[in-house]
Design a protein around this motif. Structure first.
Motif, mmCIF file in Angstrom:
data_model
loop_
_atom_site.group_PDB
_atom_site.id
_atom_site.type_symbol
_atom_site.label_atom_id
_atom_site.label_comp_id
_atom_site.label_asym_id
_atom_site.label_seq_id
_atom_site.Cartn_x
_atom_site.Cartn_y
_atom_site.Cartn_z
ATOM 1 N N GLU A 165 0.890 -1.263 0.035
ATOM 2 C CA GLU A 165 -0.058 -0.118 0.111
ATOM 3 C C GLU A 165 0.814 1.230 -0.041
ATOM 4 O O GLU A 165 0.410 2.522 -0.663
ATOM 5 C CB GLU A 165 -1.002 0.088 1.171
ATOM 6 N N LEU A 168 1.153 3.445 -3.115
ATOM 7 C CA LEU A 168 0.002 4.438 -3.075
ATOM 8 C C LEU A 168 0.157 5.715 -2.127
ATOM 9 O O LEU A 168 -0.397 6.691 -2.466
ATOM 10 C CB LEU A 168 -1.324 3.630 -3.147
ATOM 11 N N GLU A 169 0.598 5.173 -1.307
ATOM 12 C CA GLU A 169 0.642 6.530 0.052
ATOM 13 C C GLU A 169 2.048 6.282 0.832
ATOM 14 O O GLU A 169 2.095 5.537 1.788
ATOM 15 C CB GLU A 169 -0.363 6.144 0.875
ATOM 16 N N GLU A 171 3.508 8.124 2.772
ATOM 17 C CA GLU A 171 3.580 8.174 4.073
ATOM 18 C C GLU A 171 3.718 6.872 5.162
ATOM 19 O O GLU A 171 4.069 7.011 6.097
ATOM 20 C CB GLU A 171 2.688 9.196 4.580
ATOM 21 N N LEU A 172 3.016 5.798 4.545
ATOM 22 C CA LEU A 172 2.935 4.498 5.316
ATOM 23 C C LEU A 172 4.409 4.194 5.662
ATOM 24 O O LEU A 172 4.657 3.270 6.477
ATOM 25 C CB LEU A 172 2.117 3.511 4.497
ATOM 26 N N ARG A 235 -7.829 2.006 -5.637
ATOM 27 C CA ARG A 235 -7.740 3.337 -5.589
ATOM 28 C C ARG A 235 -6.689 3.646 -6.355
ATOM 29 O O ARG A 235 -5.687 2.995 -6.724
ATOM 30 C CB ARG A 235 -7.899 3.802 -4.266
ATOM 31 N N SER A 237 -3.084 6.470 -6.421
ATOM 32 C CA SER A 237 -1.956 6.962 -5.620
ATOM 33 C C SER A 237 -2.390 8.343 -5.331
ATOM 34 O O SER A 237 -2.798 9.091 -5.840
ATOM 35 C CB SER A 237 -0.643 6.942 -6.477
ATOM 36 N N VAL A 238 -1.802 8.834 -4.017
ATOM 37 C CA VAL A 238 -1.784 10.165 -3.615
ATOM 38 C C VAL A 238 -1.050 11.249 -4.238
ATOM 39 O O VAL A 238 -1.321 12.347 -4.196
ATOM 40 C CB VAL A 238 -1.628 10.203 -2.046
#
Length: 282
Positions: A165, A168-169, A171-172, A235, A237-238
């Protein structure tokens, strides 16, 4: 090797211990059905065929993907992050067998294990050198199998994993013990992710880079993981995934490549079929 695993088959027992989020991801991947086409003589002329294995498993309630750092002794892409994989051999029945054979050779993943479930294959990706790379997605339901993996001497420097994940994000990634910023393994100013755009075949290619616990996850490997995560988590990616005017279909890439690629060094077995694409990139 025994018969090629059937795509999209997984038992309820293999899913039972998963978190709700991971289970939903695996089910979405199982249902993924890329379009297919039979390779023509024109395709064989344009491409060398290859496959990679995207092996997923759950840790701490989230999906991880198995990655390797290529040995610095290799002539091709030394020291770079990769998915287990390589070129299709004439003896391979297809790209699924290629992916598992290469994973066995590179990291010692058992060729046939009741704990490894083949979920789907993705649309092929095209490398800048005209290699047609098909990702094969699989799920490992027993992380104990990982204890038996061994890096192939002279080929694989290390084996590590990355949160799916997080592509896609990014920050994780902050919760992980990442390589030091400014080191050889992350010589960039950005904290977790960056990208650059460059001309490619008359279009633009966006090269993504992600910080990790080992070597940077970038280029074609990052592209494949972005596609996998997009399907799994349903979804986007940010961050902006595509470069301005970037090719997004196999047809667009194929037409652009026809003028620049050299003949493939491989003739596929009769009737050999691989998935076609709607999201192929370099």
């Amino acid at each position: 090797m025994s018969p090629t695993p059937v795509l999209g088959t997984i038992s309820e027992d293999a899913l039972a211990a998963l978190s709700e989020s991971s289970r939903a991801c695996i089910e979405r991947l199982c249902m993924h059905e890329p379009d297919r086409f039979e390779l023509t003589n024109e395709c064989v002329i344009s491409y060398v065929l290859a496959a990679v294995l995207v092996l997923l498993y759950e840790r701490a309630g989230g999906l991880r993907v198995l990655l390797t750092t290529r040995s610095k002794e290799l002539r091709s892409h030394p020291g770079q992050t990769a998915l287990p994989g390589g070129k299709v051999d004439q003896s391979d029945a297809g790209v699924v067998e290629t992916a598992f054979r290469e994973a066995n050779e590179e990291v010692g993943l058992p060729l046939r294990s009741p704990h490894v479930h083949t979920l789907c294959s993705l649309e092929p990706f095209v490398s800048p050198k005209g290699v047609l790379v098909t990702p094969v997605i699989a799920f490992l339901d027993d992380v104990g199998v990982l204890d038996g993996l061994q890096a192939a001497p002279g080929e694989v420097a290390c084996i590590f994993d990355h949160p799916l994940e997080a592509v896609l994000e990014p920050e994780l990634l902050e919760a992980l013990a990442l390589v030091p910023r400014g080191s050889d393994d992350w010589p960039y100013e950005a904290e977790l992710h960056n990208f650059t755009d460059a001309p490619w075949l008359g279009s633009m290619y966006r090269l993504h880079r992600f910080r990790s616990t080992a070597s940077p996850v970038k280029g074609l490997t990052a592209d494949i993981l972005l596609a996998t995560a997009g399907i799994a988590y349903a979804r986007e990616s940010v961050f902006p995934r595509w470069g301005p005017g970037q090719w997004r279909s196999f047809g667009e890439v194929q037409r652009a490549l026809e003028a620049v690629t050299t003949p493939a060094r491989f003739t596929p077995p009769p009737g050999h079929v691989v998935p076609t694409t709607t999201t192929v990139r370099a």
